[in-house]
Design an enzyme around this catalytic site. Structure first.
Site, PDB file in Angstrom:
ATOM      1  N   ASN A  32      43.780   4.027  -6.764  1.00  0.00           N
ATOM      2  CA  ASN A  32      44.015   5.341  -6.193  1.00  0.00           C
ATOM      3  C   ASN A  32      43.050   6.357  -6.796  1.00  0.00           C
ATOM      4  O   ASN A  32      42.681   6.238  -7.952  1.00  0.00           O
ATOM      5  CB  ASN A  32      45.443   5.811  -6.470  1.00  0.00           C
ATOM      6  CG  ASN A  32      46.494   5.084  -5.667  1.00  0.00           C
ATOM      7  OD1 ASN A  32      46.302   4.760  -4.511  1.00  0.00           O
ATOM      8  ND2 ASN A  32      47.633   4.844  -6.301  1.00  0.00           N
ATOM      9  N   LYS A  55      29.771   4.938 -13.352  1.00  0.00           N
ATOM     10  CA  LYS A  55      30.163   4.074 -14.460  1.00  0.00           C
ATOM     11  C   LYS A  55      31.254   3.129 -13.978  1.00  0.00           C
ATOM     12  O   LYS A  55      32.262   3.565 -13.431  1.00  0.00           O
ATOM     13  CB  LYS A  55      30.689   4.909 -15.627  1.00  0.00           C
ATOM     14  CG  LYS A  55      29.627   5.608 -16.456  1.00  0.00           C
ATOM     15  CD  LYS A  55      28.842   4.660 -17.346  1.00  0.00           C
ATOM     16  CE  LYS A  55      29.706   4.087 -18.444  1.00  0.00           C
ATOM     17  NZ  LYS A  55      30.123   5.071 -19.464  1.00  0.00           N
ATOM     18  N   HIS A  56      31.052   1.845 -14.177  1.00  0.00           N
ATOM     19  CA  HIS A  56      32.050   0.835 -13.833  1.00  0.00           C
ATOM     20  C   HIS A  56      32.526   0.955 -12.384  1.00  0.00           C
ATOM     21  O   HIS A  56      33.712   0.949 -12.082  1.00  0.00           O
ATOM     22  CB  HIS A  56      33.216   0.878 -14.810  1.00  0.00           C
ATOM     23  CG  HIS A  56      32.801   0.503 -16.205  1.00  0.00           C
ATOM     24  ND1 HIS A  56      32.480  -0.788 -16.564  1.00  0.00           N
ATOM     25  CD2 HIS A  56      32.617   1.265 -17.319  1.00  0.00           C
ATOM     26  CE1 HIS A  56      32.133  -0.810 -17.849  1.00  0.00           C
ATOM     27  NE2 HIS A  56      32.198   0.422 -18.321  1.00  0.00           N
ATOM     28  N   HIS A  93      38.254  -0.779  -2.923  1.00  0.00           N
ATOM     29  CA  HIS A  93      38.505  -1.764  -3.977  1.00  0.00           C
ATOM     30  C   HIS A  93      37.387  -2.813  -3.976  1.00  0.00           C
ATOM     31  O   HIS A  93      36.756  -3.040  -2.960  1.00  0.00           O
ATOM     32  CB  HIS A  93      39.848  -2.465  -3.758  1.00  0.00           C
ATOM     33  CG  HIS A  93      41.029  -1.570  -3.958  1.00  0.00           C
ATOM     34  ND1 HIS A  93      41.486  -1.181  -5.190  1.00  0.00           N
ATOM     35  CD2 HIS A  93      41.844  -0.969  -3.035  1.00  0.00           C
ATOM     36  CE1 HIS A  93      42.545  -0.395  -5.051  1.00  0.00           C
ATOM     37  NE2 HIS A  93      42.772  -0.244  -3.759  1.00  0.00           N
TER      38      HIS A  93
END
Length: 391
Positions: free
Chosen positions: A230, A66-67, A391
């Site tokens: 993180n 998810k996301h 990221h």
């Protein structure tokens, strides 16, 4: 095919939107539906996770995304009878290893997995498709599908369920790029391999690391490799049970993952297993009700005039004392971290959720305090020397 037009980008106002290859053909084929921008971010990140996890363990692997972060990931080990009950699997339903992997991956955090993107490291079969048929999900990526599985999946979402097939032999370019605010970023693709040799530097007094814990360490770190940083991940029996993603503070990651692990365990409490739901309550509503029932907001669900909407019989309250006692039975968990623990408080919080084994890079100026804290709980901690930011 070199490019695929998408409905829109992250948001409806971000048009036009597409994915494309600067060289060669796209390694994916859309077999059903029309995936969006975020769908394909989930698909490609989740595929990398399950492919790498399968290669590292030799076990069929699955993830629920998810996301652009995993709500859960797992390898294909058999389900217990309690697993079947809390994941809504019939006692006599035949399950393949890849089906078990996905059911466990989704079961790690069923509330977060609502509307997920599923990823499988091996062919999607009938058993997996049948389970997905009754879950709320946006799409799936796998290297292949049996004919029967594909027909089942095509019936989801009014025939619009996203089904993506990926070339398992595809290897990305060594350099990867992305544009941010009109500026192009470039870096080498993260080809670092997570293997059992990564856990040989055991820095605690207790150095007994069983094979099952090594597998759990592999699951935790490969999961973290594809989780927005993180991040901290708790694992038990080849299954993530708590993922704390995208927090600015390491201790908040550890607490978030620990709270999710506690909730996963509380779903197995006899009072939760004994809840008498009304016959017409759907799976997502059951998941939501269970989440409220085991939380501090339980009276929102159990007040007179409220409980009748969900239950055939009013449940007894699961008291804070009962919850604390049940969580205290938790043991043998593994905790992985994508960067070093700066303080011993992370170890203390992990211990409260039954963590026995820890894998983290090390390298903090307070490593001595972190090791001392782990020793005080007779934990086994390995310093991997490798940060896994994503990221």
């Amino acid at each position: 095919m070199k490019e695929l037009e998408l409905k829109y980008g992250c948001n409806p106002n971000q048009k036009p939107s597409r994915i494309f290859m600067q060289q060669g053909e796209l390694p994916i084929e859309v077999l059903n539906g029309k995936p969006g921008y975020i769908n394909l971010l989930d698909a490609l990140n989740s595929w990398q996770l399950v492919k790498e996890l399968d290669e590292a363990t030799g076990l069929p692997s699955a993830a629920s995304f998810k996301h652009v972060s995993p709500a859960g990931a797992a390898v294909g080990q058999p389900l217990s009878q309690i697993d079947r009950k809390i994941y809504f699997v019939d006692d006599d339903a035949p399950l393949s290893p890849i089906a078990c992997a996905y059911i466990k991956a989704r079961g790690a955090d069923r509330l977060s997995s609502y509307g997920d993107w599923a990823a499988l490291s091996r062919t999607c079969d009938r058993a997996t498709a049948l389970y997905l048929k009754y879950e709320v999900s946006d799409g799936i990526i796998a290297p292949d599908y049996t004919e029967e599985a594909l027909e089942i999946l095509k019936t989801k979402k009014g025939g619009n369920y996203n089904v993506v097939k990926i070339d398992p032999d595809y290897v990305p370019a060594e350099l990867e790029r992305k544009d941010v605010f009109g500026i192009t970023f470039e870096q080498g693709h993260n080809n670092f391999k997570i293997t059992p040799q990564l856990f040989e530097n055991i820095v605690t007094k207790n150095k007994e690391l069983p094979e099952a814990a090594v597998i759990d360490m592999i699951v935790s770190l490969i999961t973290l490799k594809y989780t927005q940083s993180n991040s901290v991940c708790y694992v038990k029996n080849g299954q993530t049970v708590g993922v704390g993603a995208g927090q600015q503070s390491r201790i908040h990651c550890t607490r978030l993952a620990g709270n999710k692990a506690d909730n996963w365990l509380l779903r197995q409490h006899p009072k939760v297993l004994g809840l008498k739901f009304k016959n017409d309550i759907r799976r997502p509503d059951r998941d939501n009700a269970i989440d409220i029932y085991i939380s501090d907001e339980y009276m929102d669900l159990l007040a007179d005039g409220e409980w009748e909407n969900t239950f055939a019989e009013k449940p007894q309250i699961l008291t804070p004392e009962e919850k604390k006692a049940w969580i205290a039975t938790q043991s043998g968990l593994t905790c992985g971290s994508d960067a070093f623990f700066p303080f011993g408080d992370n170890v203390k919080r992990a211990y409260k959720s039954g963590v026995k084994y820890i894998a983290e890079p090390g390298g903090s100026i307070r490593d001595d305090n972190v090791i001392e804290t782990a020793d005080s709980y007779d934990m086994v901690m390995a310093f991997t020397g490798m940060r896994l930011f994503h990221h």
